[in-house]
Design a protein around this motif. Structure first.
Motif, PDB file in Angstrom:
ATOM      1  N   LEU A   1       0.607  -0.897  -0.300  1.00 50.65           N
ATOM      2  CA  LEU A   1       0.401  -0.293  -0.179  1.00 50.65           C
ATOM      3  C   LEU A   1       1.009   0.988  -0.021  1.00 50.65           C
ATOM      4  O   LEU A   1       1.897   1.761   0.895  1.00 50.65           O
ATOM      5  N   THR A   2       0.614   2.516  -1.343  1.00 54.03           N
ATOM      6  CA  THR A   2       0.858   3.571  -0.998  1.00 54.03           C
ATOM      7  C   THR A   2       0.517   4.555  -0.459  1.00 54.03           C
ATOM      8  O   THR A   2      -0.462   4.738  -1.052  1.00 54.03           O
ATOM      9  N   LEU A   3       1.035   5.292   0.052  1.00 56.61           N
ATOM     10  CA  LEU A   3      -0.682   6.071   1.064  1.00 56.61           C
ATOM     11  C   LEU A   3      -0.224   7.702   0.132  1.00 56.61           C
ATOM     12  O   LEU A   3      -0.744   8.658   1.096  1.00 56.61           O
ATOM     13  N   THR A   4      -0.184   7.544  -1.226  1.00 54.99           N
ATOM     14  CA  THR A   4      -0.624   9.280  -1.825  1.00 54.99           C
ATOM     15  C   THR A   4      -1.401   8.934  -2.624  1.00 54.99           C
ATOM     16  O   THR A   4      -1.706   9.780  -3.542  1.00 54.99           O
ATOM     17  N   GLY A   5      -2.203   7.332  -2.034  1.00 57.75           N
ATOM     18  CA  GLY A   5      -3.954   7.860  -2.667  1.00 57.75           C
ATOM     19  C   GLY A   5      -4.880   7.293  -1.536  1.00 57.75           C
ATOM     20  O   GLY A   5      -5.197   8.100  -0.938  1.00 57.75           O
ATOM     21  N   VAL A   6      -5.596   6.800  -1.906  1.00 55.03           N
ATOM     22  CA  VAL A   6      -7.550   6.464  -0.903  1.00 55.03           C
ATOM     23  C   VAL A   6      -7.251   5.901   0.431  1.00 55.03           C
ATOM     24  O   VAL A   6      -7.635   6.665   0.832  1.00 55.03           O
ATOM     25  N   SER A   7      -6.425   4.668   0.234  1.00 61.29           N
ATOM     26  CA  SER A   7      -6.631   4.601   1.700  1.00 61.29           C
ATOM     27  C   SER A   7      -5.044   4.562   2.718  1.00 61.29           C
ATOM     28  O   SER A   7      -4.459   4.852   1.906  1.00 61.29           O
ATOM     29  N   GLN A   8      -5.711   4.410   4.267  1.00 58.56           N
ATOM     30  CA  GLN A   8      -4.206   5.182   4.909  1.00 58.56           C
ATOM     31  C   GLN A   8      -3.972   4.244   5.570  1.00 58.56           C
ATOM     32  O   GLN A   8      -5.224   3.320   6.124  1.00 58.56           O
ATOM     33  N   ILE A   9      -2.897   3.966   6.178  1.00 55.98           N
ATOM     34  CA  ILE A   9      -2.452   3.336   7.599  1.00 55.98           C
ATOM     35  C   ILE A   9      -3.911   2.673   8.771  1.00 55.98           C
ATOM     36  O   ILE A   9      -3.485   1.184   8.756  1.00 55.98           O
ATOM     37  N   GLU A  10      -4.320   3.403   8.640  1.00 55.07           N
ATOM     38  CA  GLU A  10      -5.205   3.238   9.904  1.00 55.07           C
ATOM     39  C   GLU A  10      -6.356   2.326   9.444  1.00 55.07           C
ATOM     40  O   GLU A  10      -6.577   2.044  10.463  1.00 55.07           O
ATOM     41  N   GLU A  11      -6.563   2.383   8.612  1.00 53.43           N
ATOM     42  CA  GLU A  11      -8.393   1.954   7.450  1.00 53.43           C
ATOM     43  C   GLU A  11      -7.468  -0.049   7.375  1.00 53.43           C
ATOM     44  O   GLU A  11      -8.321  -0.853   7.981  1.00 53.43           O
ATOM     45  N   ALA A  12      -6.452  -0.142   7.260  1.00 47.93           N
ATOM     46  CA  ALA A  12      -5.417  -1.256   7.074  1.00 47.93           C
ATOM     47  C   ALA A  12      -4.922  -1.923   8.121  1.00 47.93           C
ATOM     48  O   ALA A  12      -5.473  -3.156   8.410  1.00 47.93           O
ATOM     49  N   GLN A  13      -4.990  -1.445   9.683  1.00 55.88           N
ATOM     50  CA  GLN A  13      -4.629  -1.473  10.671  1.00 55.88           C
ATOM     51  C   GLN A  13      -5.861  -1.701  10.652  1.00 55.88           C
ATOM     52  O   GLN A  13      -6.090  -3.580  12.034  1.00 55.88           O
ATOM     53  N   GLU A  14      -6.967  -1.358  11.246  1.00 47.00           N
ATOM     54  CA  GLU A  14      -8.707  -1.384  11.182  1.00 47.00           C
ATOM     55  C   GLU A  14      -8.990  -3.263  10.627  1.00 47.00           C
ATOM     56  O   GLU A  14      -9.570  -4.321  11.411  1.00 47.00           O
ATOM     57  N   TYR A  15      -8.503  -3.278   9.396  1.00 48.76           N
ATOM     58  CA  TYR A  15      -8.756  -5.058   9.026  1.00 48.76           C
ATOM     59  C   TYR A  15      -8.027  -5.432   9.736  1.00 48.76           C
ATOM     60  O   TYR A  15      -8.538  -6.933   9.995  1.00 48.76           O
ATOM     61  N   ARG A  16      -7.124  -5.145   9.773  1.00 51.38           N
ATOM     62  CA  ARG A  16      -5.766  -6.416  10.740  1.00 51.38           C
ATOM     63  C   ARG A  16      -6.393  -6.829  11.452  1.00 51.38           C
ATOM     64  O   ARG A  16      -6.539  -7.635  11.657  1.00 51.38           O
ATOM     65  N   SER A  17      -7.602  -5.933  12.195  1.00 53.43           N
ATOM     66  CA  SER A  17      -7.433  -6.718  13.780  1.00 53.43           C
ATOM     67  C   SER A  17      -8.844  -6.663  14.186  1.00 53.43           C
ATOM     68  O   SER A  17      -9.743  -6.816  15.217  1.00 53.43           O
ATOM     69  N   SER A  18     -10.068  -6.990  12.861  1.00 54.63           N
ATOM     70  CA  SER A  18     -10.909  -7.606  12.328  1.00 54.63           C
ATOM     71  C   SER A  18     -11.206  -8.932  12.882  1.00 54.63           C
ATOM     72  O   SER A  18     -10.418  -9.971  12.824  1.00 54.63           O
ATOM     73  N   ASP A  19     -12.255  -8.967  13.288  1.00 58.40           N
ATOM     74  CA  ASP A  19     -12.847 -10.369  13.975  1.00 58.40           C
ATOM     75  C   ASP A  19     -13.354 -11.097  12.852  1.00 58.40           C
ATOM     76  O   ASP A  19     -12.940 -12.637  12.798  1.00 58.40           O
ATOM     77  N   LEU A  20     -13.312 -10.511  11.532  1.00 52.58           N
ATOM     78  CA  LEU A  20     -14.050 -11.120  10.431  1.00 52.58           C
ATOM     79  C   LEU A  20     -12.851 -11.365   9.573  1.00 52.58           C
ATOM     80  O   LEU A  20     -12.282 -10.255   8.985  1.00 52.58           O
ATOM     81  N   THR A  21     -12.499 -12.705   9.623  1.00 54.27           N
ATOM     82  CA  THR A  21     -11.574 -13.044   8.757  1.00 54.27           C
ATOM     83  C   THR A  21     -10.935 -12.436   7.299  1.00 54.27           C
ATOM     84  O   THR A  21     -10.402 -12.314   6.653  1.00 54.27           O
ATOM     85  N   THR A  22     -12.619 -12.511   6.662  1.00 54.10           N
ATOM     86  CA  THR A  22     -12.133 -12.011   5.287  1.00 54.10           C
ATOM     87  C   THR A  22     -12.104 -10.577   5.150  1.00 54.10           C
ATOM     88  O   THR A  22     -11.565 -10.525   4.202  1.00 54.10           O
ATOM     89  N   ASN A  23     -11.642  -9.932   5.860  1.00 52.99           N
ATOM     90  CA  ASN A  23     -11.634  -8.525   6.044  1.00 52.99           C
ATOM     91  C   ASN A  23      -9.086  -8.390   5.986  1.00 52.99           C
ATOM     92  O   ASN A  23      -9.286  -7.818   5.915  1.00 52.99           O
ATOM     93  N   HIS A  24      -9.590  -9.795   6.658  1.00 55.39           N
ATOM     94  CA  HIS A  24      -7.578  -9.705   6.414  1.00 55.39           C
ATOM     95  C   HIS A  24      -7.217  -9.975   5.419  1.00 55.39           C
ATOM     96  O   HIS A  24      -6.385  -9.657   4.488  1.00 55.39           O
ATOM     97  N   SER A  25      -8.137 -10.180   3.986  1.00 55.79           N
ATOM     98  CA  SER A  25      -7.936  -9.978   2.736  1.00 55.79           C
ATOM     99  C   SER A  25      -7.355  -8.437   2.000  1.00 55.79           C
ATOM    100  O   SER A  25      -7.234  -8.336   1.314  1.00 55.79           O
ATOM    101  N   TYR A  26      -7.718  -7.436   2.603  1.00 58.17           N
ATOM    102  CA  TYR A  26      -7.406  -5.937   2.545  1.00 58.17           C
ATOM    103  C   TYR A  26      -6.560  -5.648   2.812  1.00 58.17           C
ATOM    104  O   TYR A  26      -5.942  -4.301   2.805  1.00 58.17           O
ATOM    105  N   VAL A  27      -6.158  -6.650   4.136  1.00 58.59           N
ATOM    106  CA  VAL A  27      -4.512  -5.574   4.481  1.00 58.59           C
ATOM    107  C   VAL A  27      -3.409  -6.062   3.755  1.00 58.59           C
ATOM    108  O   VAL A  27      -2.575  -7.153   3.058  1.00 58.59           O
ATOM    109  N   PRO A  28      -2.421  -4.386   3.179  1.00 58.44           N
ATOM    110  CA  PRO A  28      -1.445  -5.010   2.914  1.00 58.44           C
ATOM    111  C   PRO A  28       0.001  -5.833   4.067  1.00 58.44           C
ATOM    112  O   PRO A  28      -0.447  -5.838   4.631  1.00 58.44           O
ATOM    113  N   ASP A  29       0.891  -6.598   2.846  1.00 60.69           N
ATOM    114  CA  ASP A  29       1.691  -7.617   3.018  1.00 60.69           C
ATOM    115  C   ASP A  29       3.337  -5.804   4.092  1.00 60.69           C
ATOM    116  O   ASP A  29       3.351  -6.058   5.138  1.00 60.69           O
ATOM    117  N   TYR A  30       2.681  -4.769   3.308  1.00 68.27           N
ATOM    118  CA  TYR A  30       4.005  -3.772   3.100  1.00 68.27           C
ATOM    119  C   TYR A  30       3.060  -2.163   3.025  1.00 68.27           C
ATOM    120  O   TYR A  30       2.684  -2.142   2.066  1.00 68.27           O
TER     121      TYR A  30
END
Length: 314
Positions: A265-294
């Motif tokens: 994920l590059t932070l020059t566009g739509v999504s920001q790291i806080e959103e990715a961290q929320e998906y990572r912390s989600s109890d829904l495993t399907t949300n983990h597919s939205y989480v970037p590796d880097y």
């Protein structure tokens, strides 16, 4: 190689970590809007990064859900913005991939009704796919307009001239269960300057899905078909050797996850790291597919890594 790095998992990386990644990957997939440029302005350093990757023998392709322009226009834009080494066969837009899907996968035999811009129609026509001509009287309504014969598919892309009549016609064609229902992409909206937004193809598709009672087959990201197009045109593409770089979690990161690619994920566009961290912390495993590796602030963060590589090779 996917999963081989200890620093994976929604982690901001820089310096030596980026260098390790650049040396390990052979194939780089970049989204355009928000990653490579904003409108008519290139992201600072983006041209240097792309040109350096290509000159080092890396495979670089561009995967964009923007269906408004044909690929030739993209080549011209890349050149205009200083990306001197980008060629036509490196560009995979949702309009181009939609044309390939209609021609090579479903082998459509008949006309296609297009909700979209002229760039989408041009890609279809260049692939030999006939499109319904729009020549209605200005006062025509769904009650008295002509409906084209032999419509075998409805394709929805971005259309800034959408009319109620177009929507109504498409709904009529889709009453035939044999008529395919396709969408170039399902992006809901796009950011504009001044905090305004532009409704995306996904919003138009949603309207037609409600009207027709059917679900569209999506061609662009996050569908796997874009990656299948790339694999069919570049021999020996190994997902483990690929890195998908994008700015939108629900589109670019999910696309990478669906295709088995490492994601950045590059932070020059739509999504920001806080959103990715929320998906990572989600109890829904399907949300983990939205989480970037880097995560990087910008793809210009690649530049110091190139300098390190050059110093090592001196």
């Amino acid at each position: 190689m996917a999963g081989a790095f200890a620093f994976k998992g929604c982690q901001k990386i820089r310096g030596a970590q980026i260098r390790v990644l650049l040396e390990a990957k052979d194939f780089f997939l970049f989204d355009c809007d928000g990653v490579i440029w904003h409108g008519e302005n290139a992201i600072t350093g983006a041209a240097k990064v792309v040109n350096a990757l290509i000159r080092r023998g890396k495979n670089v392709v561009f995967v964009t859900n923007n269906s408004t322009r044909p690929r030739e226009n993209y080549v011209n834009k890349f050149t205009r913005l200083g990306f001197t080494d980008v060629m036509l066969d490196q560009i995979f837009s949702s309009s181009y991939c939609s044309a390939l899907y209609l021609r090579d996968v479903v082998k459509v035999r008949g006309q296609v009704f297009v909700i979209g811009c002229e760039g989408l129609r041009r890609e279809l026509l260049e692939a030999g796919i006939p499109c319904v001509e729009e020549d209605d009287d200005p006062d025509a309504t769904i009650y008295n307009c002509a409906l084209a014969p032999d419509v075998k598919a409805v394709l929805v892309g971005h259309d800034d001239k959408l009319t109620f009549l177009k929507l109504a016609k498409a709904s009529c064609y889709l009453r035939d269960p044999e008529c395919l229902f396709l969408a170039t992409d399902n992006d809901p909206w796009h950011p504009l300057s001044g905090g305004r937004i532009l409704p995306g193809s996904g919003s138009l598709t949603a309207a037609l899905e409600v009207a027709s009672g059917r679900k569209a087959t999506v061609i662009g990201k996050p569908s796997r078909f874009m990656f299948e197009c790339i694999s069919s045109q570049f021999s020996g593409v190994d997902p483990a050797q690929c890195l998908m770089v994008g700015d939108r979690l629900e589109t670019d990161m999910l696309f990478g996850s669906n295709c088995g690619l490492d994601t950045m994920l590059t932070l020059t566009g739509v999504s920001q790291i806080e959103e990715a961290q929320e998906y990572r912390s989600s109890d829904l495993t399907t949300n983990h597919s939205y989480v970037p590796d880097y995560v990087v602030d910008t793809i210009a963060d690649f530049l110091p890594a190139f300098e390190e590589i050059e110093e090592q090779n001196d």
